[in-house]
Enzyme design. Structure first.
Site, short mmCIF file in Angstrom:
data_model
loop_
_atom_site.label_atom_id
_atom_site.label_comp_id
_atom_site.label_asym_id
_atom_site.label_seq_id
_atom_site.Cartn_x
_atom_site.Cartn_y
_atom_site.Cartn_z
N SER A 274 0.71 -1.06 -0.17
CA SER A 274 0.12 -0.01 0.05
C SER A 274 0.79 1.34 0.15
CB SER A 274 -1.07 0.10 1.22
OG SER A 274 -0.25 0.36 2.46
N SER B 80 0.94 3.85 2.19
CA SER B 80 0.77 4.25 3.55
C SER B 80 2.16 4.96 4.03
CB SER B 80 0.37 3.45 4.52
OG SER B 80 1.20 2.32 4.97
N LYS C 237 5.20 0.62 9.63
CA LYS C 237 5.02 1.99 9.77
C LYS C 237 6.29 2.70 10.33
CE LYS C 237 0.57 1.73 8.76
NZ LYS C 237 0.11 2.19 7.71
N SER D 78 -3.14 6.72 5.92
CA SER D 78 -2.48 5.83 6.78
C SER D 78 -3.44 5.42 7.93
CB SER D 78 -1.10 5.97 7.00
OG SER D 78 -0.72 5.17 8.01
#
Length: 274
Positions: free
Chosen positions: A89, A91, A146, A233
């Site tokens: 993705s 994010s 992250k 996100s």
């Protein structure tokens, strides 16, 4: 995630290892004795593929145990040294792009048992600003990536696209504005250079309001994480904190970019992850 490759690899390691051990205990001594009594000319005439089948070694035993060494090497490297992942993705844009293949250091944050993720040896501690891979707290079968923003005990605030840690604004410098044509999110974004715990990296801010604003106190044994693509996100601002036990390792290198199956793989994004 459809398949848990870590679990499949662990099962393969255990199964092939059991066959290898069974062969070593039951059939290997018999083969050794047969070879010792065999004339040199007969030994020399034997083909390499014939050796495992001496002493009436079942073909399925010889076949399965032959995979043990290569599976064991992959198992130990992937479980305790480095593990590959693909970014699914946006994010973590602009740091990591959709289709980036990354390497994750499994030695950082402690040596952990495969599948169980239980720490057995202490190594280094996570640091603010690290890009971390972890098991998603709401569904441990999923791996998320992250940036680590909040350490245990920190007070994290995020209001009006401004990040604060323990009452201090995290500094960021405006770099550029990307038009829709240059942004995979298909919307204009502002690019900033952020300094988080002495680690400098780029972030995106969109014009729309993304994840919720709020104030959070990070509990003991947990971490607060955010995506670099701040308004696109799903992270700790939405689903909460990451338990220490869920950490898998630190992402440190992009080694390949392959966005679509029919596209040509590229090495243009190769480099260390800041």
């Amino acid at each position: 995630m459809g398949l848990d490759f870590e679990l499949i690899l662990t099962i393969a390691f255990v199964v092939t290892g059991a066959f290898w051990l069974y062969d070593r205990i039951v059939f290997a001594p018999k083969r050794k004795a047969i070879l010792a009594d065999m004339p040199e000319a007969a030994r020399s005439a034997l083909k390499k593929n014939d050796l495992p089948l001496l002493a009436d070694t079942p073909k399925y035993v010889a076949e399965v145990k032959s995979y043990f060494v290569i599976i064991a090497v992959i198992f130990f490297l992937r479980s305790f040294v480095v593990e590959p992942f693909q970014i699914p993705s946006g994010s973590m844009l602009p740091t990591l792009k959709i289709g980036d293949f990354i390497l994750v250091n499994k030695f950082d944050y402690g040596i952990r048992l495969p599948v169980l993720n239980t720490k057995i040896i202490e190594t280094t501690e996570p640091k603010r600003g690290d890009v971390v891979v972890f098991k998603y707290p709401r569904d441990p079968s999923l791996n998320y990536i992250k940036r680590l923003v909040g350490m245990p005990g920190d007070v994290i605030s995020y209001h009006n696209k401004t990040l604060m840690v323990n009452g201090e604004v995290v500094s960021k410098e405006f770099l550029a504005e990307l038009p829709i044509s240059l942004n995979p999110n298909q919307e204009p974004v502002k690019v900033y250079q952020e300094d988080l715990g002495g680690k400098q990296h780029e972030t995106y801010n969109s014009y729309h309001h993304g994840a919720p604003d709020g104030d959070w106190i990070v509990p003991k044994g947990h971490y607060f994480v955010m995506g670099d693509n701040r308004d696109n996100s799903a992270d700790s601002r939405e689903w909460g904190f990451v338990p220490e036990a869920n950490l898998k390792g630190r992402a440190f290198y992009v080694w390949l970019h392959w966005n679509k199956f029919l596209s040509i793989p590229s090495f243009k994004n190769n480099g260390l992850i800041e």
